[in-house]
Design a protein around this motif. Structure first.
Motif, PDB file in Angstrom:
ATOM      1  N   ASP A  13      71.786  38.405  74.901  1.00 29.10           N
ATOM      2  CA  ASP A  13      70.775  37.553  74.274  1.00 29.10           C
ATOM      3  C   ASP A  13      69.414  38.253  74.233  1.00 29.10           C
ATOM      4  N   THR A  17      76.353  23.882  68.528  1.00 28.82           N
ATOM      5  CA  THR A  17      75.638  24.099  69.789  1.00 28.82           C
ATOM      6  C   THR A  17      74.133  23.979  69.636  1.00 28.82           C
ATOM      7  N   ARG A  21      72.321  26.416  68.728  1.00 23.35           N
ATOM      8  CA  ARG A  21      71.783  27.710  69.138  1.00 23.35           C
ATOM      9  C   ARG A  21      71.642  28.625  67.920  1.00 23.35           C
TER      10      ARG A  21
END
Length: 633
Positions: free
Chosen positions: A210, A546, A548
């Protein structure tokens, strides 16, 4: 997680009173550490910048930076290079992290995060990588297990040893670049250390990936609009790949360069799925008819479907995946693998659905029966532990039961359940899924999906992701969504998190190719390709479910990267014009493949293999994505 503290005096990292590790330097004589700064830029993420000063002329500058983690290694990874030492499989790719007493050292450019190494101990995980923008020269990396310690190493100048892996199962002499520093010259490095508690064994590198993604993220513009990509893909399939060869009506696997012209591959050329993607391409021709009302495109699609159902179906429900033996009478060569069978079944189901949309009955039920035959074979031959196997001969005898590749058969089984409502398909699919997902969670990697290798790879994880997403949609059980994200991180470990600079005069430099977002193939094949197109829609969906954004950004980077190198009929590579719609299979981002004519190194070269599957997967993504605008946002 307890807060982490960096001791600037000793370059030690602590959690409370627990020593996690220490930073060590080995510098050439005549060079001193001039400036040093360590900043915790995010919880557990440390930016380490150092400047070195040459106090005298130094002709052979060498710097080794180690982060010595104070734990024994339970699991380790060099992303896209080595997964716990690559000990699965029978290939000759680099095995272990040390060979003949010497640590393997790899160019930063082989790893999907620049020079990254990652390891887990009982409680802590450590990831170390370099920042190309803050470093004055390319570098290499090693990870060295050492009893109760684990060493993460970065090395300047760039080197590979004790030999360099340059083609499948082939090695050549080690190399070491040279750096000279004049007296008074400075040399800068910038690295990142990512430390986190182990929350999921073998899969706690999510923080590393990430952060590296966000650090290097840049929005790329695809070479073409979705509409242009559709047009180019259909043109290549129709005018370069479609052939009529005896009883065969369908698509060839692709074009190779034979010194003076592009020619269709002469052997092993007609494949139902994987690299040939005959049934998927047939569906794209039918979809082209839906979009443009082209009767010719419809006929090409139906010709292809009919060729495979008329000649390649087997009485046991399987389909012969390679058509060539049906033309030359050598059925002994026929091995039918889970990946090809899955591609065939999924796409025959889709053909049935597409023809239903336009109310064309031509052999429509036969296409569904062909897909169900493969599903019935899988369910009936499933082992008691849930596995399906890797491949079978025409008689239905399993010739290889190993590898995560068997999970591909979960996908058509789930589709069969959706279409028929027959519980046996769902039961078989779930049993198979549980077997393969358990293996992934146990090992931290997947295997045997890339059919020209037999090793740890990326492709074998794709059915785990896609099955997880489908099972979530069917059941709404959050567990499947969580597993989909874990598999996605493994797939992301094969995705390039930075832009690799290429030498001037090389095809990739002249092309303006950007590695960011592309994916490497396997532990045996070190080159980038656009295979991630297969799970593009799953990452879009994962982002939606999600919330995200990183998954949408990763998907968009896949799409942009996969548009690079497609010819509009004017693209010239090394003096050779490429056919309209064609795209190379292999982008040599590192020291892998045939030497470049300009530099003598393979870095920055291409494979000259204009294979069918990138076109097929791009068209497949376009026909399955409801809104093409999401590819341009």
């Amino acid at each position: 997680m307890m807060s982490l503290q960096w001791c600037h005096e000793s370059d030690h990292l602590y959690s409370g009173t627990e020593l996690i590790g220490e930073l060590l330097l080995d510098i050439s004589s005549g060079v001193i550490l001039h400036n040093s700064a360590v900043e915790q830029v995010k919880p557990g993420v440390f930016k380490i910048s150092k400047t070195f000063l040459a106090t005298e002329q130094t002709d052979f500058f060498r710097l080794v930076l180690d982060f010595k983690a104070h734990y024994g290694m339970n699991w380790a990874m060099i992303p896209a290079v080595s997964y716990n030492g690559n000990n699965w499989g029978r290939g000759s790719e680099p095995k272990g992290f040390v060979t003949d007493g010497k640590p393997w050292s790899f160019s930063y450019s082989r790893a999907s995060v620049a020079g990254a190494t990652y390891s887990e101990g009982p409680r802590w995980s450590v990831g170390l990588f370099g920042d190309l923008n803050g470093t004055d020269a390319p570098f290499s990396c090693s990870v060295v297990p050492s009893g109760e310690y684990t060493v993460h190493r970065l090395i300047w100048p760039e080197e590979e040893g004790p030999s360099t892996y340059f083609q499948k199962n082939r090695y050549q002499e080690a190399f070491q670049r040279r750096i000279s520093l004049a007296a008074g010259a400075e040399f800068r490095i910038c690295i990142y250390l990512v430390t986190a508690a182990v929350q999921k064994e073998k899969l706690s590198y999510t923080h590393l990936l990430d952060f590296a993604w966000d650090l290097n993220y840049h929005r790329q513009k695809p070479w073409y609009t979705p509409e242009e990509l559709w047009r180019l893909g259909i043109h290549y399939a129709k005018h370069s790949l479609y052939v009529e060869d005896g009883i065969y009506r369908g698509f060839s696997k692709g074009l190779r360069w034979y010194g003076d012209q592009w020619k269709l591959r002469p052997t092993g050329k007609y494949v139902v799925g994987w690299t040939g993607q005959n049934i998927s391409l047939a569906n794209s021709m039918i979809y082209s008819y839906i979009r443009s009302d082209s009767e010719e495109d419809l006929q090409i699609g139906l010709n292809t479907l009919d060729t495979w159902t008329a000649h390649a179906r087997l009485e046991n429900g399987l389909i012969q995946c390679l058509f060539d033996p049906l033309l030359d009478g050598d059925d002994q060569r026929s091995v039918n693998d889970a990946c090809n069978l899955s591609d065939a079944a999924e796409n025959f189901f889709e053909a049935w659905e597409l023809l239903g949309r336009i109310e064309i009955d031509h052999n429509r039920e036969l296409y569904k029966e062909t897909a169900l035959g493969i599903c019935d074979f899988a369910a009936e031959h499933q082992a008691s532990d849930g596995r399906f196997g890797k491949s079978w001969d025409n008689a239905g005898e399993c010739v290889d039961s190993n590898g995560t590749i068997g999970c591909y058969l979960v996908l058509p089984l789930l589709k069969a359940y959706q279409i028929t409502g027959d519980q046996k398909y769902l039961t078989s699919a779930r049993r198979g899924y549980e077997y393969y997902i358990a293996g992934f969670l146990r090992d931290g990697y997947t295997t045997a999906g890339a059919l020209d290798t037999y090793c740890i790879d990326k492709e074998s994880a794709i059915p785990l992701l896609r099955s997880s997403m489908r099972l979530y949609d069917l059941t709404k059980e959050e567990r499947y969504l969580e597993l989909a994200e874990l598999v996605s991180y493994y797939l992301a470990s094969w995705q390039w998190h930075y832009t690799t600079p290429f030498p001037e005069g090389t095809p990739l430099n002249e092309m303006g190719y950007d590695t960011f977002g592309g994916t490497s193939v396997s532990a045996q094949h070190h080159h980038i390709d656009p295979f991630a197109l297969v799970f593009l829609e799953d990452w879009f969906r994962l982002a939606e479910l999600t919330g995200r954004e990183i998954w949408r950004r990763r998907a968009m980077a896949v799409w942009a990267n996969a548009s690079m190198g497609i010819s509009d009929g004017t693209l010239v590579v090394n003096g050779v014009v490429r056919p309209i719609g064609s795209q190379d299979e292999g982008y040599f981002h590192t020291y892998w493949g045939a030497p470049n004519e300009t530099t003598g190194d393979p870095m920055g070269n291409v494979s000259y293999w204009l294979v069918a599957w990138p076109t097929a997967f791009r068209l497949q993504a376009l026909r399955r994505l409801a809104d093409w605008r999401q590819l341009t946002d």
